[in-house]
Write an enzyme that holds these catalytic residues in place. Structure first.
Site, PDB file in Angstrom:
ATOM      1  CB  THR A 186      -0.838  -0.050   1.296  1.00 43.04           C
ATOM      2  OG1 THR A 186      -1.906  -0.935   1.090  1.00 43.04           O
ATOM      3  CG2 THR A 186      -1.395   1.298   1.711  1.00 43.04           C
ATOM      4  NE  ARG A 214      -9.749  -5.688   4.418  1.00 44.06           N
ATOM      5  CZ  ARG A 214      -8.643  -4.945   4.382  1.00 44.06           C
ATOM      6  NH1 ARG A 214      -8.372  -4.202   3.331  1.00 44.06           N
ATOM      7  NH2 ARG A 214      -7.794  -4.954   5.391  1.00 44.06           N
ATOM      8  N   GLY A 216     -10.645  -1.590   4.129  1.00 45.69           N
ATOM      9  CA  GLY A 216      -9.593  -1.597   5.150  1.00 45.69           C
ATOM     10  C   GLY A 216      -9.498  -0.282   5.892  1.00 45.69           C
ATOM     11  CG  ASP A 217      -5.629   0.742   7.194  1.00 47.74           C
ATOM     12  OD1 ASP A 217      -5.644  -0.262   6.457  1.00 47.74           O
ATOM     13  OD2 ASP A 217      -4.688   1.551   7.207  1.00 47.74           O
ATOM     14  CB  THR A 236       1.204   0.540   5.223  1.00 46.09           C
ATOM     15  OG1 THR A 236       1.303  -0.722   4.560  1.00 46.09           O
ATOM     16  CG2 THR A 236       2.563   0.851   5.827  1.00 46.09           C
ATOM     17  N   GLY A 237      -0.402  -1.903   6.548  1.00 45.13           N
ATOM     18  CA  GLY A 237      -0.358  -3.193   7.240  1.00 45.13           C
ATOM     19  C   GLY A 237      -1.741  -3.816   7.226  1.00 45.13           C
ATOM     20  N   GLY A 239      -5.254  -3.886   7.756  1.00 47.63           N
ATOM     21  CA  GLY A 239      -6.205  -2.805   7.985  1.00 47.63           C
ATOM     22  C   GLY A 239      -7.073  -3.002   9.219  1.00 47.63           C
TER      23      GLY A 239
END
Ligand code: ASP
Length: 321
Positions: A186, A214, A216-217, A236-237, A239
């Site tokens: 990301t 879905r 994410g964050d 990042t990672g 979410g």
């Protein structure tokens, strides 16, 4: 006031990537683009959007053209932007119509009364504003999808035959996320401009093999991105873990307490490790004085920044700056 910028190209297991060099080159080029925007009197918002758009266009990072595929082989993109000087926010979720969701997020921020627009509405907004369409996934994105599916199905091929497995096997999504956080590539950027204004932006295709739809964050303010008059942060990672921690907002709160960016980053990472465990995320941040920092609990994180007049693009930066 010295303008400054730092970019990330994702936290994860970069040693597994076949395209690490290309991703690093892209981050280097986009760091230069972001900094040039600031040097030409662009605002912090201009710089982070320009830098993230450049990474979306690269095709070798998990955003825009290079976005990873979901379980069904489709794509849905998320992005967010925040102007720390005004508190304005724009984000888009589950976008399929444009290669530049970060530009669309900026349109949400500047041309609508809303903060987050998702799905069909986001696609309509992209169309109405004439944004460039999302081209088909490049061949390496298909290859990566096929490899991920193969890996996931090792020993459990019946799963792929029936989509209803999502309802029958509740641990399945968790397994996907654990097995596939190989390279979380990301992208994000944070900047301060010559007027001391801060901004943050982020863009992603999400996690590979995610359940279609879905989110994410990345489009969630406070989680995947945040900017105030004190700090700007992009995460990042995984979410779901980032949302549980509200990582970027947490960092800003820690900064207000400590008045020290490195201390704030260390406290944030400590909190994250305790709350959701290691190998979950990384983040970059900048403060109003132009100090930059990065921190991660994954194997590596790709970042780009300036050291004097030299651009650094590092996959495994060794310490918080
Ligand atoms: N945070 C992104 C998401 O969960 C993925 C990533 O950072 O690679 O959607």
């Amino acid at each position: 006031m010295r303008p400054n910028i730092i970019l990330h190209g994702g936290a994860g297991r970069w040693s597994h990537s076949k395209y690490a060099d290309k991703a690093r080159e892209a981050v280097m080029k986009c760091t230069e683009k972001g900094m040039n925007t600031l040097r030409n009197n662009g605002s912090a918002v201009d710089a982070v959007v320009e830098a993230v758009k450049c990474m979306e266009d690269s095709g070798y990072l998990n955003a825009g053209v290079g976005s990873v595929l979901d379980f069904m082989g489709g794509r849905s993109l998320d992005a967010g932007v925040m102007d720390g000087a005004t508190g304005r926010i724009g984000a888009v979720a589950s976008v399929t119509a444009t290669r530049n969701p970060v530009v669309l997020a900026r349109i949400v921020m500047e041309k609508t009364d809303h903060h987050i627009i998702g799905g069909k509405g986001a696609d309509l907004l992209a169309f109405l504003n004439g944004l460039p369409p999302l081209p088909p996934p490049p061949p390496h994105v298909w290859e990566r999808y096929q490899e991920a599916v193969r890996k996931l199905l090792e020993g459990k091929p019946e799963i792929y035959k029936r989509i209803t497995c999502f309802l029958e096997d509740y641990g399945f999504i968790k397994k996907i996320i654990e097995k596939t956080l190989d390279v979380g590539d990301t992208v994000g950027a944070v900047a301060v401009d010559s007027h001391g204004r801060l901004a943050a932006a982020v863009s992603t295709g999400g996690v590979i093999l995610k359940f279609p739809g879905r989110i994410g964050d990345s489009p969630i303010p406070g989680a995947g991105f945040y900017a105030s008059e004190y700090t700007a942060c992009s995460a990042t990672g995984i979410g779901e873990k980032i949302m549980e921690c509200m990582t970027c907002k947490y960092l800003d709160t820690m900064y207000r307490e400590t008045k020290d960016l490195v201390a704030a980053a260390e406290k944030t990472l400590e909190y994250v490790n305790k709350a959701v465990g290691e190998n979950t995320m990384g983040f970059i941040a900048i403060d109003k004085n132009g100090e930059i920092v990065w921190a991660y609990n994954t194997e590596a994180m790709l970042i780009g920044y300036y050291e004097g007049n030299n651009i650094k693009a590092l996959i495994k930066p060794t310490r918080a700056h």
